[in-house]
Design a protein around this motif. Structure first.
Motif, PDB file in Angstrom:
ATOM      1  N   ASN A 167      20.794   0.542   0.464  1.00  9.31           N
ATOM      2  CA  ASN A 167      20.083   1.146   1.581  1.00  9.31           C
ATOM      3  C   ASN A 167      18.745   1.837   1.119  1.00  9.31           C
ATOM      4  N   PHE A 168      17.725   1.594   1.272  1.00  5.43           N
ATOM      5  CA  PHE A 168      16.490   2.389   0.888  1.00  5.43           C
ATOM      6  C   PHE A 168      15.583   2.655   1.840  1.00  5.43           C
ATOM      7  N   PRO A 169      16.066   3.499   2.917  1.00  2.00           N
ATOM      8  CA  PRO A 169      15.066   3.764   4.098  1.00  2.00           C
ATOM      9  C   PRO A 169      13.819   4.116   3.801  1.00  2.00           C
ATOM     10  N   PHE A 170      13.497   4.655   2.698  1.00  3.41           N
ATOM     11  CA  PHE A 170      12.268   5.422   2.343  1.00  3.41           C
ATOM     12  C   PHE A 170      11.294   4.292   1.790  1.00  3.41           C
ATOM     13  N   LEU A 171      11.704   3.191   1.510  1.00  2.64           N
ATOM     14  CA  LEU A 171      10.844   2.317   0.895  1.00  2.64           C
ATOM     15  C   LEU A 171      10.319   0.937   1.616  1.00  2.64           C
ATOM     16  N   PRO A 172       9.250   0.622   1.786  1.00  7.74           N
ATOM     17  CA  PRO A 172       8.680  -0.474   2.640  1.00  7.74           C
ATOM     18  C   PRO A 172       9.739  -1.647   2.610  1.00  7.74           C
ATOM     19  N   LYS A 173      10.003  -2.431   3.582  1.00 10.32           N
ATOM     20  CA  LYS A 173      10.977  -3.539   3.591  1.00 10.32           C
ATOM     21  C   LYS A 173      10.469  -4.500   2.565  1.00 10.32           C
ATOM     22  N   GLY A 174      11.558  -5.316   2.089  1.00  9.73           N
ATOM     23  CA  GLY A 174      11.226  -6.549   1.424  1.00  9.73           C
ATOM     24  C   GLY A 174      11.079  -6.279  -0.204  1.00  9.73           C
ATOM     25  N   ILE A 175      10.994  -5.034  -0.541  1.00  9.94           N
ATOM     26  CA  ILE A 175      10.707  -4.584  -2.064  1.00  9.94           C
ATOM     27  C   ILE A 175      11.971  -4.916  -2.812  1.00  9.94           C
TER      28      ILE A 175
ATOM     29  N   ARG B 286      14.094  16.091   1.228  1.00 12.35           N
ATOM     30  CA  ARG B 286      14.680  14.549   1.532  1.00 12.35           C
ATOM     31  C   ARG B 286      12.922  13.659   1.365  1.00 12.35           C
ATOM     32  N   VAL B 287      13.184  12.661   0.477  1.00 12.20           N
ATOM     33  CA  VAL B 287      12.038  11.837   0.487  1.00 12.20           C
ATOM     34  C   VAL B 287      12.209  10.983   1.835  1.00 12.20           C
ATOM     35  N   ARG B 288      11.241  10.946   2.568  1.00 10.11           N
ATOM     36  CA  ARG B 288      11.086  10.392   3.762  1.00 10.11           C
ATOM     37  C   ARG B 288      10.401   8.738   3.819  1.00 10.11           C
ATOM     38  N   GLY B 289       9.442   8.876   2.723  1.00 12.87           N
ATOM     39  CA  GLY B 289       8.750   7.495   2.537  1.00 12.87           C
ATOM     40  C   GLY B 289       8.030   7.623   1.268  1.00 12.87           C
ATOM     41  N   ALA B 290       7.897   6.292   0.609  1.00  9.85           N
ATOM     42  CA  ALA B 290       7.293   6.257  -0.677  1.00  9.85           C
ATOM     43  C   ALA B 290       6.458   4.898  -0.565  1.00  9.85           C
ATOM     44  N   HIS B 291       5.222   4.817  -0.833  1.00 12.46           N
ATOM     45  CA  HIS B 291       4.226   3.626  -0.489  1.00 12.46           C
ATOM     46  C   HIS B 291       3.365   3.584  -1.652  1.00 12.46           C
ATOM     47  N   PRO B 292       3.030   2.128  -1.987  1.00 12.39           N
ATOM     48  CA  PRO B 292       2.124   2.015  -3.127  1.00 12.39           C
ATOM     49  C   PRO B 292       0.601   2.162  -2.659  1.00 12.39           C
ATOM     50  N   VAL B 293      -0.302   2.924  -3.737  1.00  8.36           N
ATOM     51  CA  VAL B 293      -1.562   3.065  -3.091  1.00  8.36           C
ATOM     52  C   VAL B 293      -2.445   2.407  -4.238  1.00  8.36           C
ATOM     53  N   GLY B 294      -2.070   1.471  -4.881  1.00  2.62           N
ATOM     54  CA  GLY B 294      -3.023   0.767  -5.929  1.00  2.62           C
ATOM     55  C   GLY B 294      -2.783   1.335  -7.053  1.00  2.62           C
ATOM     56  N   ASP B 295      -3.167   0.646  -8.513  1.00  2.55           N
ATOM     57  CA  ASP B 295      -3.259   1.310  -9.725  1.00  2.55           C
ATOM     58  C   ASP B 295      -1.768   1.643 -10.233  1.00  2.55           C
ATOM     59  N   GLY B 296      -0.858   1.278  -9.496  1.00  2.00           N
ATOM     60  CA  GLY B 296       0.509   1.473  -9.989  1.00  2.00           C
ATOM     61  C   GLY B 296       0.886   2.824  -9.490  1.00  2.00           C
TER      62      GLY B 296
END
Ligand SMILES: NC(=O)C1=CN([C@@H]2O[C@H](COP(=O)(O)OP(=O)(O)OC[C@H]3O[C@@H](n4cnc5c(N)ncnc54)[C@H](OP(=O)(O)O)[C@@H]3O)[C@@H](O)[C@H]2O)C=CC1
Ligand SMILES: NCCS(=O)O
Length: 518
Positions: free
Chosen positions: A328-336, A113-123
């Motif tokens: 519903n995308f609970p694993f993504l930062p809000k607002g995306i 289960r994916v709990r989170g996905a976050h950008p870290v720069g450079d795509g």
């Protein structure tokens, strides 16, 4: 270095994404929270302890998009194996053979289960995954979100629900008729869930009520003995003036169904709402086994409910809210994903260029977050072809500003064409949307290309099949990147001959030829 792509979800959109990543020379790593692939099409019984369900489909679901329109562009469904409109278990079987044929299984991590996905720069993105109580974090060159939009039930905030002594459940939790037999039931909503469930319940309940606030046109699966989608050929939808194609289709439907019961008859035109398909719905109303009601729900009572028209629908043992789903995308930062105007998150407006790309968030792609007039599978497949071409730098993306302009234009057009409703925020018309994406990698259809590729005789025959045959995605394998022109020609010509003609040995040989090259 090979680019690594994290794919979230192994439903149909995840599967086509894995396959397209492999074809593009990218390394797919697919995480699936459940213990199986197939997403919504993998029917599951409720958990015996918690009653929780994972898939939204009920036991009897038969797909409402035909074999010809739902099959992937390069993996034909043989009529010998699949009915024109297959039962959900056969749809799942098709996905299983797809996984086996394209050797996708090694790339799918079940129970992850994916709990989170976050950008870290450079795509690039970090993806946090949990499996067996262990959390791991890894970095990827891109993330494909393939979790769909039919998992989070939209349960309206109806007044006095607490008063109701019966059961209120969302259609997401409906599995079969067993506990409703001999009871008084109301179904709210006339999308495909609402009409399927009410028609099925009406065979065994004491009374079945169907409540709608907007009404709907109801398509039978077959018109003149052909799948109703035959009316949606490229010629009909793209070459005839829109008003004429709507008028002609409306005439056929009126002629077939007769006068629509007034409680169901909508004020909008035929193509202004997502199509509802159920061959026996009108018959069930006319035979008195379904009682239709027009109006929104004003409040619940102890014994049932009251509509805004003042009509009481009582007594009721249960109410099935077939009221659709929210994003519903609970694993993504809000607002995306959700657009700024969607304050309560229930309006379902998204902020995605071509329904795939979040402006200002490179490396993030959404596959299958759309609601086609037609089948989803080939549209997800086309999106995956497009997104992998973008990742390979074969298709340039516009600036975030241009993307925002494009999103605003799409939403303006939607509001002009479709009834205002959270159901109609992701709608795409099959040919215009597919053509737009295909054009970017040269897989679009033009008459001249038929002649230059196949010569006059076969070119004209194939063009005829593509323009007048059923709206199948096979035509996007005729030309350009990823083409399999011999297979596409053979399949298209067979589909245009109609009927249940089985795949020819020549077609099977073509399929085997590219299995060998896999
Ligand atoms: N056999 C198949 O292949 C099936 C496919 N599906 C697919 O699944 C998806 C989801 O379908 P479905 O679950 O029917 O959801 P939909 O969103 O398509 O339909 C929801 C229905 O609920 C109504 N509704 C929503 N909110 C309220 C409210 N507050 N009060 C009263 N009515 C309300 C809507 O009315 P309004 O229009 O007025 O907003 C609409 O009639 C679709 O893509 C559908 O095609 C579903 C079932 C079977
Ligand atoms: N409209 C339901 C079929 S789908 O393509 O999933």
């Amino acid at each position: 270095m090979t680019m690594r792509v994290a794919i979230i979800g192994a439903g149909v959109s995840g599967l086509v994404s894995i396959k397209q990543c492999l074809e593009a020379g990218l390394e797919p790593v697919c995480f699936e929270a459940l213990g199986h692939f197939g997403g919504q099409w993998h029917y599951t019984d409720p958990d015996p302890l918690t009653g929780e369900v994972v898939s939204s489909i009920y036991r009897s679901v038969v797909i409402n998009t035909s074999r010809e329109t739902m099959m992937m562009s390069d993996f034909p469904m043989d009529p010998k194996l699949y009915a024109i409109y297959p039962h959900n278990s056969r749809v799942q079987r098709y996905f299983e053979s797809y996984v086996e044929f394209f050797k996708l299984q090694p790339h799918i991590h079940l129970n992850h289960r994916v709990r989170g996905a976050h950008p870290v720069g450079d795509g690039k993105w970090t993806v946090e995954v949990e499996s067996g109580g262990q959390a791991t974090v890894d970095t990827y060159d891109a993330v494909f979100v393939c979790t769909g939009h039919h998992s989070a039930p939209n349960m309206p905030d109806w007044q006095d629900v607490g008063e109701f002594e019966g059961e209120l459940l969302h259609s997401h939790y409906y599995r079969d008729t067993v506990k409703f037999q001999g009871k008084d039931i109301a179904v709210v909503g006339v999308g495909n869930s609402g009409v399927d469930i009410s028609a099925e319940l009406s065979t065994c309940t004491k009374s079945t009520h169907l409540i709608t606030r907007s009404g709907t046109w109801v398509w039978p699966r077959f018109l003149f003995g052909e799948p109703y989608e035959s009316l949606g050929s490229r010629f009909m939808l793209q070459m005839m003036p829109r008003f004429l194609s709507i008028a002609a289709t409306q005439w056929v439907l009126n002629y077939t169904l007769g006068t629509i019961p007034k409680e169901l008859k909508p004020e909008h035109n035929l193509l202004a709402a997502h199509p509802t398909v159920r061959s026996d719905l009108i018959e069930r109303v006319r035979t008195g086994t379904i009682t239709p009601h027009r109006g929104a729900i004003k409040r619940f009572t102890k014994k049932g409910l009251e509509l805004t028209s003042g009509e009481m629908v009582e007594p009721l043992d249960a109410v099935v809210a077939a009221t659709g789903y929210t994003l519903n995308f609970p694993f993504l930062p809000k607002g995306i994903v959700q657009s700024d105007g969607d304050r309560d998150g229930k309006e379902n407006w998204t902020n995605l260029y071509r329904l795939m790309v979040a402006p200002g968030h490179p490396g993030l792609y959404f596959i299958g977050l759309c609601q086609p007039l037609g089948a989803l599978m080939p549209v997800s497949e086309m999106q995956a072809r497009w997104a992998t071409s973008v990742l390979k730098n074969e298709i340039p993306l516009p600036s975030p500003e241009r993307m925002h302009e494009d999103i605003a234009a799409y939403q303006r057009d939607l509001k002009k064409v479709f009834v205002k409703s959270p159901r109609h925020t992701l709608e795409v018309e099959f040919f215009p949307y597919m053509d737009m994406l295909a054009r970017d990698f040269g897989a679009h259809v033009t008459f001249g290309r038929f002649l230059s590729t196949f010569g006059v005789w076969q070119g004209v025959k194939t063009a005829r099949a593509a323009y007048f045959g059923p709206p199948s995605a096979v035509q996007y394998r005729l030309f350009g990147k990823g083409r399999k022109e011999e297979l596409a020609r053979l399949v298209l010509q067979r589909l245009a001959r109609k009927g249940d003609e089985e795949m020819s040995l020549e077609e099977m040989a073509e399929v085997e030829r590219y299995r060998a090259g896999n």
